[in-house]
Motif scaffolding. Sequence first.
Motif, PDB file in Angstrom:
ATOM      1  N   ALA A  66       0.820  -1.203   0.000  1.00 51.85           N
ATOM      2  CA  ALA A  66       0.000   0.000   0.000  1.00 51.85           C
ATOM      3  C   ALA A  66       0.862   1.263   0.000  1.00 51.85           C
ATOM      4  O   ALA A  66       2.031   1.247   0.405  1.00 51.85           O
ATOM      5  CB  ALA A  66      -0.926   0.003   1.210  1.00 51.85           C
ATOM      6  N   TYR A 126      -6.611  -3.492  -5.265  1.00 48.32           N
ATOM      7  CA  TYR A 126      -6.621  -3.839  -3.841  1.00 48.32           C
ATOM      8  C   TYR A 126      -7.691  -4.887  -3.535  1.00 48.32           C
ATOM      9  O   TYR A 126      -7.491  -5.763  -2.684  1.00 48.32           O
ATOM     10  CB  TYR A 126      -6.855  -2.596  -2.989  1.00 48.32           C
ATOM     11  CG  TYR A 126      -5.649  -1.685  -2.823  1.00 48.32           C
ATOM     12  CD1 TYR A 126      -4.583  -1.716  -3.725  1.00 48.32           C
ATOM     13  CD2 TYR A 126      -5.573  -0.785  -1.774  1.00 48.32           C
ATOM     14  CE1 TYR A 126      -3.495  -0.882  -3.581  1.00 48.32           C
ATOM     15  CE2 TYR A 126      -4.479   0.064  -1.620  1.00 48.32           C
ATOM     16  CZ  TYR A 126      -3.446   0.014  -2.529  1.00 48.32           C
ATOM     17  OH  TYR A 126      -2.361   0.840  -2.379  1.00 48.32           O
ATOM     18  N   ILE A 178      -3.036  -7.080   1.863  1.00 46.44           N
ATOM     19  CA  ILE A 178      -2.434  -5.762   1.693  1.00 46.44           C
ATOM     20  C   ILE A 178      -1.430  -5.562   2.813  1.00 46.44           C
ATOM     21  O   ILE A 178      -1.732  -5.850   3.978  1.00 46.44           O
ATOM     22  CB  ILE A 178      -3.494  -4.646   1.727  1.00 46.44           C
ATOM     23  CG1 ILE A 178      -4.531  -4.845   0.616  1.00 46.44           C
ATOM     24  CG2 ILE A 178      -2.834  -3.270   1.604  1.00 46.44           C
ATOM     25  CD1 ILE A 178      -5.729  -3.908   0.720  1.00 46.44           C
ATOM     26  N   ALA A 191       0.726  -2.683   4.674  1.00 50.61           N
ATOM     27  CA  ALA A 191       0.863  -1.237   4.856  1.00 50.61           C
ATOM     28  C   ALA A 191       2.173  -0.956   5.580  1.00 50.61           C
ATOM     29  O   ALA A 191       2.336  -1.383   6.737  1.00 50.61           O
ATOM     30  CB  ALA A 191      -0.311  -0.690   5.660  1.00 50.61           C
ATOM     31  N   TRP A 198     -10.007   4.056   5.232  1.00 48.73           N
ATOM     32  CA  TRP A 198      -9.968   3.081   4.149  1.00 48.73           C
ATOM     33  C   TRP A 198     -11.251   2.272   4.160  1.00 48.73           C
ATOM     34  O   TRP A 198     -11.917   2.151   5.206  1.00 48.73           O
ATOM     35  CB  TRP A 198      -8.790   2.107   4.369  1.00 48.73           C
ATOM     36  CG  TRP A 198      -7.588   2.369   3.534  1.00 48.73           C
ATOM     37  CD1 TRP A 198      -7.317   3.464   2.787  1.00 48.73           C
ATOM     38  CD2 TRP A 198      -6.474   1.492   3.373  1.00 48.73           C
ATOM     39  NE1 TRP A 198      -6.084   3.335   2.183  1.00 48.73           N
ATOM     40  CE2 TRP A 198      -5.559   2.141   2.520  1.00 48.73           C
ATOM     41  CE3 TRP A 198      -6.153   0.228   3.864  1.00 48.73           C
ATOM     42  CZ2 TRP A 198      -4.347   1.564   2.144  1.00 48.73           C
ATOM     43  CZ3 TRP A 198      -4.952  -0.342   3.495  1.00 48.73           C
ATOM     44  CH2 TRP A 198      -4.059   0.313   2.642  1.00 48.73           C
ATOM     45  N   TRP A 246     -10.784  -3.631   2.915  1.00 46.48           N
ATOM     46  CA  TRP A 246      -9.326  -3.530   2.784  1.00 46.48           C
ATOM     47  C   TRP A 246      -8.671  -3.686   4.145  1.00 46.48           C
ATOM     48  O   TRP A 246      -7.688  -4.422   4.293  1.00 46.48           O
ATOM     49  CB  TRP A 246      -8.925  -2.188   2.175  1.00 46.48           C
ATOM     50  CG  TRP A 246      -9.294  -2.022   0.734  1.00 46.48           C
ATOM     51  CD1 TRP A 246      -9.969  -2.907  -0.058  1.00 46.48           C
ATOM     52  CD2 TRP A 246      -9.012  -0.886  -0.078  1.00 46.48           C
ATOM     53  NE1 TRP A 246     -10.135  -2.387  -1.323  1.00 46.48           N
ATOM     54  CE2 TRP A 246      -9.558  -1.161  -1.364  1.00 46.48           C
ATOM     55  CE3 TRP A 246      -8.373   0.328   0.147  1.00 46.48           C
ATOM     56  CZ2 TRP A 246      -9.465  -0.238  -2.413  1.00 46.48           C
ATOM     57  CZ3 TRP A 246      -8.282   1.241  -0.892  1.00 46.48           C
ATOM     58  CH2 TRP A 246      -8.817   0.957  -2.167  1.00 46.48           C
ATOM     59  N   THR A 254      -5.538  -6.179   5.770  1.00 46.47           N
ATOM     60  CA  THR A 254      -4.308  -5.389   5.820  1.00 46.47           C
ATOM     61  C   THR A 254      -3.461  -5.765   7.028  1.00 46.47           C
ATOM     62  O   THR A 254      -3.980  -5.928   8.137  1.00 46.47           O
ATOM     63  CB  THR A 254      -4.633  -3.884   5.873  1.00 46.47           C
ATOM     64  OG1 THR A 254      -5.275  -3.498   4.670  1.00 46.47           O
ATOM     65  CG2 THR A 254      -3.371  -3.050   6.034  1.00 46.47           C
TER      66      THR A 254
END
Length: 344
Positions: free
Chosen positions: A116, A130, A136, A138, A148, A152, A156
Amino acid sequence: MIGYYVHHQGVGHLHRATAVADYMGARITLLGSGPAVPGVPWLRLSRDDVPAPGAQDVTAAGALHWAPVGHAGARDRAAEIAAWVTRVRPGLVAVDVSVEVLLLLRLLSVPTVAVAMRGDRTDRAHRLGYDTASRIVAPWPAATQHQWPADWLAKTVHVGAVSRFDGRAAVEGACPRPGRCVLLLLGSGGHGMTPADVAEAAAVGGTHWHVLGTVPGLDPDAHPGVDVPGWVTDPWELLCRSDVVVAAAGTNAVADTAAARRPLVAVPQPRPFAEQDRHAGVLAAHDLAEVAAPWPDRRTWPALLERAQARGGAVWADYLDGRGAARMAAVLCETAAATGTPRG
């Protein structure tokens, strides 16, 4: 085998990929069209932007970010990735960054991890990329997460900031030159710095400046208080010995400053999706750095530098603890194992 796609713009994506690769050895291959890293397996990809595609619609009417039509390099690039997937059968590929590569790999039946970035990423193309990623990652702490979509966030993993200097011991000692030492850290991804901007900074009494990077038209001899070493491959010593760092609000410039535990004045540069503006807002909201936009003049600089130095560098402890790259490597390995992708 795990793949890691590296975008060629600037060097930040490459620095992050290399930091992660250091923890993975032969289990990882980097894919990209930028410079290869000695000692790290590398798949050289054709460029999809040379020659420039001209005035055609490269976004497919806004559905994608970069999909030039009839471009030999783009066609070869996709074929090279597909051939590598067929040959190696990777268990996972991390993509840092490209929506189109995320989609290509998913269509090739390969699980993906999207790395990300800050900014406004809820446009059609980012949502598609995504949404289709298995996970994901970060590269910032969860406490600094901006708004967000819930789906997601559910997939994440926040690994904290990742620096190429993760775990590196600080260089002791101060800058040998008298006065406040300010390091101006210019990345290779582009900036709007001019000789006039440097002149305004150099006019601040009691300071001397080290300019790392290139400012077109800058005459170092015109500013006695400015040292211009240019591009420095390893700026760690200069970082550690500076009193204040001035840098763009890019992910990697901030991470490297945090790794050295130096005070920061962040000057966000124009980027797609307001990436640096949003990142600068996060830094200000969490009292991690001074933020200045546009470039300050000589009357504004003294108070900015004073406030930054008074804040100190200990504020970075939670933002970057030196284990971000190791955690990211672990996430890639765990995700590859969890997907259990058949190799047939």
